[in-house]
Design an enzyme around this catalytic site. Structure first.
Site, PDB file in Angstrom:
ATOM      1  N   LEU A   1       1.191  -1.209   0.317  1.00 63.77           N
ATOM      2  CA  LEU A   1      -0.376   0.310  -0.153  1.00 63.77           C
ATOM      3  C   LEU A   1       0.631   1.271  -0.081  1.00 63.77           C
ATOM      4  CD1 LEU A   1      -2.935  -1.518   2.565  1.00 63.77           C
ATOM      5  CD2 LEU A   1      -2.942  -1.374  -0.290  1.00 63.77           C
ATOM      6  N   ASP A   2       1.214   1.841  -1.132  1.00 60.93           N
ATOM      7  CA  ASP A   2       2.579   3.126  -1.485  1.00 60.93           C
ATOM      8  C   ASP A   2       1.038   4.350  -1.115  1.00 60.93           C
ATOM      9  OD1 ASP A   2       5.024   3.129  -2.700  1.00 60.93           O
ATOM     10  OD2 ASP A   2       3.480   4.510  -3.778  1.00 60.93           O
TER      11      ASP A   2
ATOM     12  N   GLU B   1       3.071   1.057   3.323  1.00 65.40           N
ATOM     13  CA  GLU B   1       4.387   1.385   3.347  1.00 65.40           C
ATOM     14  C   GLU B   1       4.264   2.960   4.117  1.00 65.40           C
ATOM     15  OE1 GLU B   1       7.249   4.502   1.082  1.00 65.40           O
ATOM     16  OE2 GLU B   1       4.837   4.772   1.439  1.00 65.40           O
TER      17      GLU B   1
ATOM     18  N   ASP C   1      14.269   4.328  -3.874  1.00 71.09           N
ATOM     19  CA  ASP C   1      14.214   5.741  -3.655  1.00 71.09           C
ATOM     20  C   ASP C   1      15.788   5.661  -2.696  1.00 71.09           C
ATOM     21  OD1 ASP C   1      11.850   6.213  -4.824  1.00 71.09           O
ATOM     22  OD2 ASP C   1      11.023   6.262  -2.816  1.00 71.09           O
TER      23      ASP C   1
ATOM     24  N   VAL D   1      17.956  17.168   5.894  1.00 72.59           N
ATOM     25  CA  VAL D   1      18.207  15.396   5.060  1.00 72.59           C
ATOM     26  C   VAL D   1      16.826  14.286   4.365  1.00 72.59           C
ATOM     27  CG1 VAL D   1      19.385  13.423   3.681  1.00 72.59           C
ATOM     28  CG2 VAL D   1      20.401  15.434   4.249  1.00 72.59           C
ATOM     29  N   HIS D   2      15.955  14.134   3.997  1.00 73.22           N
ATOM     30  CA  HIS D   2      14.797  12.793   3.825  1.00 73.22           C
ATOM     31  C   HIS D   2      15.790  11.434   3.414  1.00 73.22           C
ATOM     32  CE1 HIS D   2      11.230  11.261   3.083  1.00 73.22           C
ATOM     33  NE2 HIS D   2      11.237  11.577   1.771  1.00 73.22           N
TER      34      HIS D   2
ATOM     35  N   ARG E   1      17.136  10.367  -8.515  1.00 75.83           N
ATOM     36  CA  ARG E   1      16.984   8.989  -7.753  1.00 75.83           C
ATOM     37  C   ARG E   1      17.489   7.795  -8.624  1.00 75.83           C
ATOM     38  NH1 ARG E   1      10.769   9.363  -6.174  1.00 75.83           N
ATOM     39  NH2 ARG E   1      10.930  10.693  -8.114  1.00 75.83           N
TER      40      ARG E   1
END
Length: 489
Positions: free
Chosen positions: A197-198, A239, A297, A344-345, A400
């Site tokens: 489940l994004d 997710e 990612d 920063v992610h 990415r």
């Protein structure tokens, strides 16, 4: 269904040979005993952006990749996992295109979250938006209805364009629930065993909240999806990128979760040659998780590890990765940045490159992943010990893509000759066949320059030992009869 406690592969439909038919051939030729846990095929559906994550429909496979027959063929030999973006669908989908043409007169209009469902007059309020966890500068896009010329604002959580390519669904609408049920039923007919489940954390929009993982509303939606999926014997994997406490509450609710903390902790352990934080983490984490080191990612940092890491130390690790070729995705919301502005992610690079292409360090990383409780996933670039693809980043302008190299069959053949890849495949076979991984897990007390992890089951055991000064990695096994085996990773 019961998930297999064995290693899974994550791959795009076109990243190992160019299409699904070739992927099926490659899997059967090289990896039948490697990925006994299953295959996660990143979105193979017709899509208008975000490399598959803006799907037009789930009822078709993009003809550039193949067909549902190709997916069925893979699903006959491997448990098949696919994504469903429960939060959104493509602007180019037939559903939204009909809405663009007819507006509220469209039979599909109630699928979408128009702003009049959120604010009484359909006009966004800045004070409300300031509380939201934003993925773009504003959480909506404006469209003109073709038949009337009227402007309609529609919620769009994601998307780099304006208007966005990813249109949010109204999960409270019976029409949306009917559509999701149709998609799940189609998956069942085509051998899909697991659905990720994004972007599920964004499905609930509620004024006065961050509009991210809104409790308890999110659980009502997840319970509905689970009941529907259970009726089709499909397992769910939500997710959610969020503060670890959010993930843990999801685990307490009974869901599988992703271990988005482990990749950073392993990298930190190997770079700093200290196991202190890793061992503390492994003692306390939920066990019902999917583990990973790399994905399409990046290596998660914020908000996944908020309150677990020191921003200054994290900045040093990030800077080292950048020196080794990484690029970064950053947090947009001021509220979610660190006190010193640390934003920063994710660290975007291959995991092999993050470890400076050191074979022994890389094998130590995978050994830790495979010993951590949970179902291990290996990303296809990580499987082949791929290095940063700078040309792809330059070509596409998408950071990415540094970790999304498309391998030809010839490149796969070449990668399989690399010693580190052969070592990894041997380790995967061990992880798949050692029954003690279905037993009890222990973190063995050890000096900070060592990692010692163990599993025990019915008199048998296997113990992992890593010397962080040299990255020498050894597994010591004892079977139920007392026979001992040592395995150098």
């Amino acid at each position: 269904m019961t998930l297999r406690n064995q290693v899974q592969l994550i791959t795009y439909p076109d990243s190992m040979g160019g299409d699904l038919a070739t992927l099926s051939h490659v899997l059967r030729k090289y990896f039948t005993d490697i990925f006994e846990g299953g295959i996660h095929i990143l979105p193979p559906f017709p899509s208008s952006g975000d490399r598959g994550f803006a799907p037009l429909t789930y009822l078709e496979i993009d003809p550039d990749f193949g067909s549902w027959e190709d997916m069925q063929a893979i699903g006959e030999q491997f448990d098949l996992l696919v994504d469903l973006m429960v939060n959104h669908i493509s602007r180019q989908s037939p559903y939204f295109q009909d809405f663009l043409a007819k507006g509220e007169a469209s039979a599909h209009s109630d699928l979408f979250l128009t702003l009049d469902k959120v604010w009484k007059d359909g006009e966004p309020v800045q004070a409300d938006m300031e509380k939201m966890f934003l993925r773009r500068s504003v959480p909506y896009s404006t469209f003109e209805i073709q038949e009337t010329g009227a402007e309609m604002k529609v919620w769009t959580t994601f998307g780099k364009t304006n208007p966005s390519e990813q249109i949010d669904l109204d999960v409270h609408s019976p029409l949306t629930k009917m559509l999701l049920t149709e998609f799940f039923t189609h998956f069942k007919k085509n051998n899909v065993k697991i659905v990720r489940l994004d972007a599920v954390g964004y499905v609930i929009k509620k004024l006065g909240t961050s509009c991210f993982f809104v409790e308890p509303d999110i659980y009502l939606f997840l319970d509905w999806v689970k009941e529907m999926a259970d009726s089709l014997d499909i397992e769910l994997l939500p997710e959610v990128h969020a503060h670890y406490s959010t993930q843990y509450r999801l685990a307490e609710h009974g869901s599988w979760i992703y271990d988005f903390i482990l990749p950073y902790r392993v990298l930190e352990t190997l770079v700093n040659r200290s196991s202190q934080e890793l061992c503390r983490y492994l003692k306390n984490r939920p066990h019902k998780q999917f583990t990973m080191l790399d994905c399409h990612d990046g290596i998660p940092v914020k908000p996944d590890l908020d309150d677990l890491i020191d921003d200054g130390e994290a900045r040093q690790l990030v800077d080292l990765c950048v020196e080794r070729g990484a690029n970064l995705s950053l947090i947009l919301s001021e509220e979610h940045k660190g006190e010193d502005g640390f934003d920063v992610h994710q660290i975007r690079c291959t995991y092999y490159s993050a470890l400076n292409c050191d074979d022994d360090a890389y094998m130590a990383a995978r050994a830790i992943q495979f010993f951590a409780p949970g179902i291990p996933q290996v990303y296809y670039v990580g499987l082949l010990a791929g290095e940063n693809d700078y040309a792809r980043v330059q070509e596409t302008g998408e950071g990415r893509e540094i970790n999304r190299h498309n391998y030809s069959v010839e490149e796969i053949d070449q990668a399989l000759e690399k010693t580190v890849v052969q070592r990894l495949m041997k380790l995967i076979r061990f992880r798949n066949t050692c029954e003690t991984f279905n037993g009890a897990f222990t973190v063995i007390p050890s000096p900070g320059e060592e990692v010692r992890l163990a599993w025990h089951k019915e008199g048998a055991s296997c113990e992992l030992y890593i010397d962080l000064q040299t990255y020498r990695t050894n597994i010591h096994c004892v079977d139920a009869e007392g026979a001992e085996t040592d395995y150098m990773v």
